[in-house]
Design a protein around this motif. Structure first.
Motif, PDB file in Angstrom:
ATOM      1  N   PHE A 166      17.335 -28.016 -27.210  1.00 33.15           N
ATOM      2  CA  PHE A 166      16.977 -27.847 -28.617  1.00 33.15           C
ATOM      3  C   PHE A 166      18.209 -27.608 -29.488  1.00 33.15           C
ATOM      4  O   PHE A 166      18.213 -27.952 -30.661  1.00 33.15           O
ATOM      5  CB  PHE A 166      15.967 -26.703 -28.779  1.00 33.15           C
ATOM      6  CG  PHE A 166      14.541 -27.154 -28.662  1.00 33.15           C
ATOM      7  CD1 PHE A 166      13.719 -27.181 -29.758  1.00 33.15           C
ATOM      8  CD2 PHE A 166      14.022 -27.572 -27.448  1.00 33.15           C
ATOM      9  CE1 PHE A 166      12.409 -27.599 -29.666  1.00 33.15           C
ATOM     10  CE2 PHE A 166      12.714 -27.995 -27.339  1.00 33.15           C
ATOM     11  CZ  PHE A 166      11.907 -28.010 -28.453  1.00 33.15           C
ATOM     12  N   GLU A 167      19.275 -27.020 -28.920  1.00 33.78           N
ATOM     13  CA  GLU A 167      20.500 -26.828 -29.682  1.00 33.78           C
ATOM     14  C   GLU A 167      21.261 -28.135 -29.852  1.00 33.78           C
ATOM     15  O   GLU A 167      21.815 -28.415 -30.911  1.00 33.78           O
ATOM     16  CB  GLU A 167      21.398 -25.807 -28.987  1.00 33.78           C
ATOM     17  CG  GLU A 167      20.874 -24.398 -29.046  1.00 33.78           C
ATOM     18  CD  GLU A 167      21.706 -23.452 -28.209  1.00 33.78           C
ATOM     19  OE1 GLU A 167      22.733 -23.897 -27.639  1.00 33.78           O
ATOM     20  OE2 GLU A 167      21.344 -22.277 -28.120  1.00 33.78           O
ATOM     21  N   GLN A 168      21.306 -28.961 -28.804  1.00 30.58           N
ATOM     22  CA  GLN A 168      22.160 -30.148 -28.813  1.00 30.58           C
ATOM     23  C   GLN A 168      21.463 -31.411 -29.315  1.00 30.58           C
ATOM     24  O   GLN A 168      22.137 -32.343 -29.762  1.00 30.58           O
ATOM     25  CB  GLN A 168      22.687 -30.424 -27.400  1.00 30.58           C
ATOM     26  CG  GLN A 168      23.552 -29.312 -26.860  1.00 30.58           C
ATOM     27  CD  GLN A 168      23.856 -29.500 -25.402  1.00 30.58           C
ATOM     28  OE1 GLN A 168      23.422 -30.467 -24.793  1.00 30.58           O
ATOM     29  NE2 GLN A 168      24.610 -28.564 -24.840  1.00 30.58           N
ATOM     30  N   GLY A 212      12.236 -29.358 -33.498  1.00 28.64           N
ATOM     31  CA  GLY A 212      12.869 -28.055 -33.532  1.00 28.64           C
ATOM     32  C   GLY A 212      11.991 -26.887 -33.920  1.00 28.64           C
ATOM     33  O   GLY A 212      12.486 -25.767 -34.034  1.00 28.64           O
ATOM     34  N   HIS A 230      16.411 -24.445 -24.065  1.00 31.38           N
ATOM     35  CA  HIS A 230      17.177 -23.873 -25.177  1.00 31.38           C
ATOM     36  C   HIS A 230      18.413 -24.715 -25.482  1.00 31.38           C
ATOM     37  O   HIS A 230      18.717 -24.965 -26.650  1.00 31.38           O
ATOM     38  CB  HIS A 230      17.566 -22.426 -24.873  1.00 31.38           C
ATOM     39  CG  HIS A 230      16.395 -21.500 -24.789  1.00 31.38           C
ATOM     40  ND1 HIS A 230      15.445 -21.409 -25.782  1.00 31.38           N
ATOM     41  CD2 HIS A 230      16.002 -20.629 -23.827  1.00 31.38           C
ATOM     42  CE1 HIS A 230      14.524 -20.518 -25.450  1.00 31.38           C
ATOM     43  NE2 HIS A 230      14.837 -20.040 -24.255  1.00 31.38           N
ATOM     44  N   SER A 231      19.122 -25.147 -24.444  1.00 36.29           N
ATOM     45  CA  SER A 231      20.309 -25.969 -24.693  1.00 36.29           C
ATOM     46  C   SER A 231      19.924 -27.342 -25.254  1.00 36.29           C
ATOM     47  O   SER A 231      20.636 -27.898 -26.094  1.00 36.29           O
ATOM     48  CB  SER A 231      21.121 -26.127 -23.408  1.00 36.29           C
ATOM     49  OG  SER A 231      20.390 -26.832 -22.435  1.00 36.29           O
ATOM     50  N   ARG A 284       9.027 -26.108 -29.349  1.00 34.50           N
ATOM     51  CA  ARG A 284       9.767 -25.415 -28.298  1.00 34.50           C
ATOM     52  C   ARG A 284       8.815 -24.907 -27.212  1.00 34.50           C
ATOM     53  O   ARG A 284       9.102 -24.998 -26.029  1.00 34.50           O
ATOM     54  CB  ARG A 284      10.557 -24.264 -28.900  1.00 34.50           C
ATOM     55  CG  ARG A 284      11.461 -23.553 -27.918  1.00 34.50           C
ATOM     56  CD  ARG A 284      12.243 -22.454 -28.615  1.00 34.50           C
ATOM     57  NE  ARG A 284      13.173 -22.978 -29.576  1.00 34.50           N
ATOM     58  CZ  ARG A 284      14.463 -23.167 -29.338  1.00 34.50           C
ATOM     59  NH1 ARG A 284      14.959 -22.876 -28.165  1.00 34.50           N
ATOM     60  NH2 ARG A 284      15.253 -23.639 -30.289  1.00 34.50           N
ATOM     61  N   GLN A 343      19.539 -32.261 -31.888  1.00 38.64           N
ATOM     62  CA  GLN A 343      19.610 -32.660 -33.295  1.00 38.64           C
ATOM     63  C   GLN A 343      20.977 -33.211 -33.664  1.00 38.64           C
ATOM     64  O   GLN A 343      21.083 -34.104 -34.499  1.00 38.64           O
ATOM     65  CB  GLN A 343      19.228 -31.481 -34.185  1.00 38.64           C
ATOM     66  CG  GLN A 343      17.775 -31.112 -34.023  1.00 38.64           C
ATOM     67  CD  GLN A 343      17.379 -29.910 -34.834  1.00 38.64           C
ATOM     68  OE1 GLN A 343      18.216 -29.244 -35.422  1.00 38.64           O
ATOM     69  NE2 GLN A 343      16.089 -29.614 -34.872  1.00 38.64           N
ATOM     70  N   ASP A 344      22.036 -32.705 -33.037  1.00 37.35           N
ATOM     71  CA  ASP A 344      23.365 -33.257 -33.292  1.00 37.35           C
ATOM     72  C   ASP A 344      23.570 -34.575 -32.557  1.00 37.35           C
ATOM     73  O   ASP A 344      24.153 -35.517 -33.095  1.00 37.35           O
ATOM     74  CB  ASP A 344      24.447 -32.269 -32.848  1.00 37.35           C
ATOM     75  CG  ASP A 344      24.389 -30.984 -33.655  1.00 37.35           C
ATOM     76  OD1 ASP A 344      23.933 -31.042 -34.810  1.00 37.35           O
ATOM     77  OD2 ASP A 344      24.802 -29.940 -33.123  1.00 37.35           O
TER      78      ASP A 344
END
Length: 116
Positions: A80-82, A58, A77-78, A63, A84-85
């Motif tokens: 890197f957002e999703q 992250g 971008h999507s 990136r 980790q969860d």
């Protein structure tokens, strides 16, 4: 003999092989699952795991590395957002390769590669 040879050449020159792996990795992350030959699926699996590992980190440097490898900026971008969860509890192995029936035209081994 292929003693200590790490790169699967896929019968392509280096620049074409890199472009193929980049496009297949981009499509795999975009769609979640693609159908290709077994050799390509195994090669794409390694590259996709590297990109998802970057997304798990992250940081800004990670990136930028992912942006330099994948073709779609919004996809990075999507991811890197999703990531980790989605992959928080997994220590690695973010892809699954499932063998399917052989291709009718040339009897090549086919596989489905998907994100876990």
């Amino acid at each position: 003999m292929r003693h200590k040879r790490r790169v699967t050449k896929l019968g392509l020159p280096a620049d074409q092989r890199r472009a193929l792996l980049r496009s297949l990795t981009t499509q795999l992350i975009r769609h979640g699952q693609i159908k290709t030959t077994k050799a390509r699926a195994l090669a794409v699996s390694k590259e996709t795991d590297k990109v998802i590992t970057l997304a798990m980190d992250g940081s800004l440097a990670s990136r930028r590395k992912a942006l330099s490898y994948l073709f779609d900026e919004q996809l990075v971008h999507s991811l890197f957002e999703q990531a980790q969860d989605r992959y928080r509890d997994r220590p690695g192995g973010y892809t699954r390769v499932l063998r399917t029936v052989r291709r009718k035209g040339d009897n090549a081994e086919m596989a489905i590669i998907e994100l876990v």
